[in-house]
Design a protein around this motif. Structure first.
Motif: not given
Ligand code: ZN
Length: 444
Positions: A6, A133, A135, A233, A359
């Motif tokens: 990330h 969750h 991104h 986060k 995710d």
């Molecule tokens: Zn994550």
């Protein structure tokens, strides 16, 4: 998914001021806001030109015509009730009526002649789903999330505050992004190129060991909040999706995580955690939700139930490692999957609220229905799996106008091909997605 680092997503070439973030994200994806808006069937293009946005922008937001979705079976995730041959009326960004033809007659008459009508006969009509969750760093990411049926999401961090910019879009251009609860930057020792996300981060470049002191953790948290993050986060452990990292080592202990929770000042903290010690420290530090949580202990589960800590197992991120071509990740996926499934069952037994988070990273988006199906395979009933992606997730986000189709709910709807009350895999069979009143997917 967890296979991504990330902190090293592609970087725009220069430091971006706040107003440049959106353009940077769009440039990364090779698209523009105007082109996205013009692709949306329901959205008139009156305000979708090249006029710049910014302070005191004189234009007005896009609006969509009213929408009637009729003939399908409307499911209420809160109660498990279903209304056959139901009608949902959306107008002005809200649900103005949902129920039987009789109950909705007035609301239908109020939009007659102006409304777009979708015939959902033989299908099931649900509120827009929630993924707690993701991104998202680009408009293409936002679009992919919507296509999978998630109309509200909680960010698990982004690289350059793109999630903060995405959060602003629904107010101007309905249907361009899911409703976003932004997290800003990942509170993690090594910021990588995210150090360039804001000039206020420059002092953190002096830290040889990365962001670890409680005062520095608090500082980074405050920068996030000042930039518009609504949740924070952070992490207790390294990543499972990187073979060179051991997710059972400790990154931040309870004291460090407590500093983050305190600096968050009421904003919910979501904590990436794998090891028993890491998860326990996070829970006792007061995080709002545990992300992944594979090796959670029975003691910690009891503490989560006592405190009301949410559990986001991210089943897809863990199980999908099993098919990795990397032997370490494949072994991890095979080892972790049954352990995580057992953790889900233990959490359910203890009364911990389980929420659905994929995710997903970038355009590598797992439809939220897949996560619900995997939660059901772990031991949730179909209704509980549906609730994990609707009413429970909405409660985690603090949004009582999301997760149900009742008068006053936000105008987010999905239509699926099968009955989600008998089989959670029905949530993977998405035909229609309506986000903020805009039809963003229609395969009827
Ligand atoms: Zn994550």
């Amino acid at each position: 998914m967890c296979l991504h680092d990330h902190t090293s997503a592609p970087t725009p070439g220069a430091r971006l001021p706040r107003r440049g973030i959106l353009a940077g994200a769009a440039a990364l994806a090779g698209i523009s806001v105007a082109s996205i808006a013009s692709q949306l069937g329901g959205a008139p293009a009156a305000h979708a030109g090249d006029r710049p946005s910014g302070p005191n922008y004189p234009g007005s937001p896009l609006t969509n015509p009213p929408l009637i979705i009729e003939g399908g079976t409307i499911v209420d995730p809160k109660t498990g009730d279903a209304v056959e041959d139901g009608v949902v009326v959306l107008d002005g960004g809200k649900v103005t009526a949902a129920g039987t033809r009789d109950e909705t007659r007035k609301a239908v008459a109020a939009v007659a002649g102006r409304a777009q009508v979708l015939n959902a006969s033989g299908r099931w009509v649900l509120p827009g789903l929630v993924d707690v969750h993701v991104h998202a760093n680009a408009l293409a990411d936002a679009r992919a999330i919507l296509q999978g049926g998630a109309t509200s999401v909680r960010s698990g961090s982004s690289s350059f505050y793109q999630d903060v910019a995405l959060a602003a879009l629904p107010g101007w251009a309905p249907g361009v992004s899911p409703r976003m609860t932004p997290a800003g930057l990942f509170i993690s020792p090594d910021l990588g190129d995210s150090l360039l996300a804001d000039p206020d981060l420059a002092p953190l470049a002096t830290l040889s060991g990365g962001v670890k002191e409680t005062s520095d953790l608090a500082y980074l948290t405050r920068v996030n909040l000042s930039r518009g993050a609504k949740v924070i986060k952070t992490r207790a452990n390294p990543r499972a999706g990187l073979p060179e990292q051991d997710p059972r080592e400790l990154v931040y202990n309870q004291e460090q995580l407590s500093a983050v929770v305190k600096a968050a000042n009421g904003a919910g903290v979501l904590c990436h955690a794998y090891s028993a010690e890491g998860i326990d420290g996070a829970v006792r530090a007061g995080v709002r939700s545990v992300e992944h949580g594979v090796f959670v202990s029975e003691n910690t589960i009891a503490e989560m139930a006592r405190r009301g800590t949410f559990f986001t197992p991210t089943m897809d991120a863990i199980t999908s490692m099993a098919t990795s071509t990397n032997p370490i990740l494949a072994a991890r996926g095979k080892e972790y999957t049954p352990i995580l499934q057992a953790a889900v069952r233990a959490a359910k037994e203890a009364g911990v609220t389980i929420v659905a988070g994929t995710d997903s990273f970038g355009t590598d988006v797992t439809p939220i229905g897949t996560e619900a199906r995997l939660l059901a395979e772990a031991g949730l009933s179909p209704l509980e799996a549906l609730q994990s992606a609707t009413v429970h997730a909405a409660r985690l986000l603090g949004q009582d106008d999301v997760g149900r189709l009742v008068r006053g709910s936000l105008a987010d709807v999905v239509v699926v091909d099968a009955d989600p009350l008998t089989d959670a895999s029905a949530l993977e069979k998405v035909r229609v997605v309506v986000a903020q009143g805009a039809v963003v997917r229609n395969e009827l």
